[in-house]
Enzyme design. Structure first.
Site, PDB file in Angstrom:
ATOM      1  N   ASP A 101     -47.283   3.311 -31.370  1.00  0.00           N
ATOM      2  CA  ASP A 101     -46.145   2.838 -32.136  1.00  0.00           C
ATOM      3  C   ASP A 101     -46.105   3.558 -33.478  1.00  0.00           C
ATOM      4  O   ASP A 101     -47.130   3.700 -34.146  1.00  0.00           O
ATOM      5  CB  ASP A 101     -46.267   1.327 -32.379  1.00  0.00           C
ATOM      6  CG  ASP A 101     -45.068   0.554 -31.883  1.00  0.00           C
ATOM      7  OD1 ASP A 101     -43.952   0.923 -32.260  1.00  0.00           O
ATOM      8  OD2 ASP A 101     -45.245  -0.419 -31.129  1.00  0.00           O
ATOM      9  N   ASP A 203     -40.355   2.476 -33.705  1.00  0.00           N
ATOM     10  CA  ASP A 203     -39.877   1.127 -33.948  1.00  0.00           C
ATOM     11  C   ASP A 203     -38.530   1.150 -34.668  1.00  0.00           C
ATOM     12  O   ASP A 203     -38.333   1.913 -35.619  1.00  0.00           O
ATOM     13  CB  ASP A 203     -40.921   0.385 -34.795  1.00  0.00           C
ATOM     14  CG  ASP A 203     -40.587  -1.060 -35.015  1.00  0.00           C
ATOM     15  OD1 ASP A 203     -40.480  -1.796 -34.019  1.00  0.00           O
ATOM     16  OD2 ASP A 203     -40.444  -1.464 -36.184  1.00  0.00           O
ATOM     17  N   GLU A 269     -36.780   2.597 -30.015  1.00  0.00           N
ATOM     18  CA  GLU A 269     -36.310   1.224 -29.833  1.00  0.00           C
ATOM     19  C   GLU A 269     -34.882   1.112 -30.361  1.00  0.00           C
ATOM     20  O   GLU A 269     -34.627   1.308 -31.547  1.00  0.00           O
ATOM     21  CB  GLU A 269     -37.220   0.247 -30.577  1.00  0.00           C
ATOM     22  CG  GLU A 269     -36.790  -1.206 -30.410  1.00  0.00           C
ATOM     23  CD  GLU A 269     -37.550  -2.170 -31.293  1.00  0.00           C
ATOM     24  OE1 GLU A 269     -37.550  -3.374 -30.975  1.00  0.00           O
ATOM     25  OE2 GLU A 269     -38.119  -1.734 -32.322  1.00  0.00           O
ATOM     26  N   HIS A 330     -43.173  -7.147 -26.193  1.00  0.00           N
ATOM     27  CA  HIS A 330     -43.752  -8.130 -27.109  1.00  0.00           C
ATOM     28  C   HIS A 330     -42.683  -8.912 -27.864  1.00  0.00           C
ATOM     29  O   HIS A 330     -43.002  -9.884 -28.553  1.00  0.00           O
ATOM     30  CB  HIS A 330     -44.677  -7.429 -28.107  1.00  0.00           C
ATOM     31  CG  HIS A 330     -43.972  -6.412 -28.963  1.00  0.00           C
ATOM     32  ND1 HIS A 330     -43.480  -5.239 -28.450  1.00  0.00           N
ATOM     33  CD2 HIS A 330     -43.666  -6.400 -30.280  1.00  0.00           C
ATOM     34  CE1 HIS A 330     -42.900  -4.542 -29.420  1.00  0.00           C
ATOM     35  NE2 HIS A 330     -42.996  -5.225 -30.532  1.00  0.00           N
ATOM     36  N   ASP A 331     -41.421  -8.517 -27.754  1.00  0.00           N
ATOM     37  CA  ASP A 331     -40.329  -9.194 -28.448  1.00  0.00           C
ATOM     38  C   ASP A 331     -39.468 -10.055 -27.530  1.00  0.00           C
ATOM     39  O   ASP A 331     -38.526 -10.698 -28.014  1.00  0.00           O
ATOM     40  CB  ASP A 331     -39.420  -8.160 -29.125  1.00  0.00           C
ATOM     41  CG  ASP A 331     -40.066  -7.504 -30.327  1.00  0.00           C
ATOM     42  OD1 ASP A 331     -40.927  -8.143 -30.967  1.00  0.00           O
ATOM     43  OD2 ASP A 331     -39.723  -6.342 -30.625  1.00  0.00           O
TER      44      ASP A 331
END
Length: 536
Positions: A101, A203, A269, A330-331
């Protein structure tokens, strides 16, 4: 497309690891990088191509690592640079790539850059972040809201200005219009590529450039009436705080930096409308390799909705573009919980692994993880704390379940894990499912094994098949003379479908793992929530 012409990030499956929740080897109840090293045999056996690691950088953990205090180091909670190097080397010995990330939109408020920026209005790094005078009434410079609730501005008493943060106040936004910031961030990419990293998941990459005038966002006329009072951003159309046209020039610069090294993948993302999202490939394919597509994660569980979503994306892709579907992360809530249980989760897995493009598998989905039960007093996620327990992302971040031992073998019995282990760990763990021949884990192993040896599922074309059962979706994957038919029943009842122009085929894999046979395609029967792969 010939399998041999595919790049590594086009061929295989990416496996996302949330390091805090994978495996604790340091006895503190938090997963770490050595835990990844110790489970590389498991990941190799699963059949993945690459690991994507969520942040492990030094951080005060206001947003669990997405508030980065040093872009070029490892937080002691997870190990150190020596551990990281050992992990990369060990992964490469298993022919597994490492994607990390990269958090370009914001740093921690404890990063040395921000400490300097905050020290005075005259500091050389003042313009490395976004500072503005108060509005005439003394309030924030504009009406923007934070994704975690409240305004996107915090007042600094010392310098009498506000700074912008689109997430926590502890996550000030970097000023990407400053060329010094860009060069400093590009150097962080080079740091990790020198250490052997194979790619970056970037991100919230579409947020890094804001409207130059910082104009107010317009109100959203369709905002839900039940939003919490502090959900400012939910009441706005995000016209000026993200997805600005100038971001594409920056992405071209980022891609040029990555091109200094061999076969580095750029994953981004994004959440935008299709017409805006597709622009992040670049007009000449010179921006992101893989803009993440969350559309399936946001769809209802129905054959029509899934097919329509997939084909709408395929229709707009440029010829050079390669697609990247995900079902969760994870979101997002867990796949099994969002789509209605273990039957749909199995069908969803077959769908994800057989569509054209590169899939990402989120840790634990191969075990059929459902949302964890997090008591309100144990919520860690700032989004859940600020916007309410129903908004917490912790439900998708519970510890990996390895064995039937206390805390599922994630950590020792003497220390409580950072989030509660799910109650079903006694049966839903790697050891138990490895020994159960029809488990969802063994389904995923079979899916990845078949995908890895089948060119049609890697680079083959996609072609849908119309059938008279509305709750079934059939499509072909074709490469040269190899043809695979995927038939998915989204219903909780049996369905019989007909494949036009074909008399029979060989079922090579069922989501039930109990079916390998020649079958008639003039009347193919699918059990409730069953998917099959058929070689024609």
């Amino acid at each position: 497309m010939n399998k041999n012409n595919l790049l590594w990030w086009q061929k295989g499956v990416i496996y996302q690891i949330y390091p805090r929740s994978f495996k604790d080897t340091m006895g503190n109840g938090v997963g770490d990088l050595q835990g990844v090293v110790e489970e590389l045999e498991y990941l190799d056996d699963l059949g993945i191509e690459a690991i994507w690691l969520s942040p492990f950088y030094p951080s005060p953990m206001a947003d669990f690592g997405y508030d980065v205090a040093d872009y070029c180091d490892v937080d002691p909670l997870f190990g150190d640079l020596e551990t990281f190097d050992r992990m990369v080397a060990a992964a490469h010995e298993h022919d597994i790539k490492i994607i990390i990330d990269w958090v370009p939109n914001h740093s921690s408020d404890q990063h040395p850059w921000f400490l300097e920026s905050r020290s005075s209005c005259e500091n050389p790094k003042r313009d490395w972040y976004i500072w503005r005078d108060p509005a005439p009434d003394g309030g924030p410079p504009n009406n923007w809201g934070s994704f975690f609730g409240g305004p996107a501005w915090t007042y600094d008493e010392k310098t009498k200005q506000y700074y912008l943060h689109q997430f926590c106040p502890e996550q000030p936004d970097l000023n990407w219009r400053n060329p010094e910031v860009r060069e400093a961030m590009y150097d962080t990419l080079r740091f990790w590529m020198e250490r052997g990293v194979d790619g970056f998941r970037m991100d919230v990459i579409g947020l890094i450039i804001k409207d130059e005038e910082l104009r107010d966002n317009p109100p959203n006329p369709d905002a839900p009436a039940n939003l919490k009072k502090n959900d400012i951003i939910g009441r706005q159309l995000m016209k000026y705080n993200l997805d600005q046209d100038e971001v594409h020039d920056v992405l071209k610069e980022i891609r040029q930096v990555l091109n200094e090294y061999d076969e580095i993948v750029a994953i981004g993302e994004l959440w935008f409308d299709l017409s805006r999202w597709v622009k992040y490939y670049g007009e000449a394919g010179d921006e992101l390799h893989l803009p993440i597509d969350f559309r399936l994660a946001n769809q209802e569980w129905s054959a029509g909705a899934m097919r329509e979503t997939v084909e709408a994306v395929y229709d707009v892709l440029p010829d050079f573009a390669w697609h990247h579907f995900v079902l969760t992360s994870h979101d997002f809530p867990r796949t099994a919980s969002r789509f209605g249980g273990q039957g749909p989760a199995r069908v969803a897995g077959m769908m994800l692994m057989t569509l054209k493009g590169t899939p990402t598998l989120y840790y634990g989905d191969e075990l059929g993880f459902e949302n964890g039960d997090i008591p309100p007093e144990k919520i860690q996620d700032p989004q859940g704390i600020n916007l309410g327990p129903e908004r917490t992302r912790d439900v998708a971040r519970t510890p990996m379940q390895w064995t039937t031992e206390t805390y599922a073998g994630f950590c020792s019995a003497e220390i409580e894990p950072w989030l509660p282990v799910s109650d079903d760990y006694v049966s839903r763990n790697v050891r138990a499912q490895s020994e159960a021949p029809y488990s969802i884990l063994n389904l995923y192993r079979a899916l990845l094994r078949y995908r890895n040896q089948t060119p049609a599922l890697q680079g083959g074309d996609y072609r849908s098949v119309d059938v008279d059962a509305d709750d079934c979706w059939l499509y072909l994957r074709e490469a040269d003379d190899e043809r695979c038919l995927i038939a998915l029943n989204f219903s909780d009842a049996p369905r019989t479908v007909t494949m036009p122009g074909e008399e029979s085929g060989r079922v090579v894999l069922s989501t039930h793992l109990d079916r390998e046979e020649e079958d008639s395609l003039s009347a193919l029967t699918l059990r409730p929530h069953e998917g099959v792969i058929i070689e024609l």
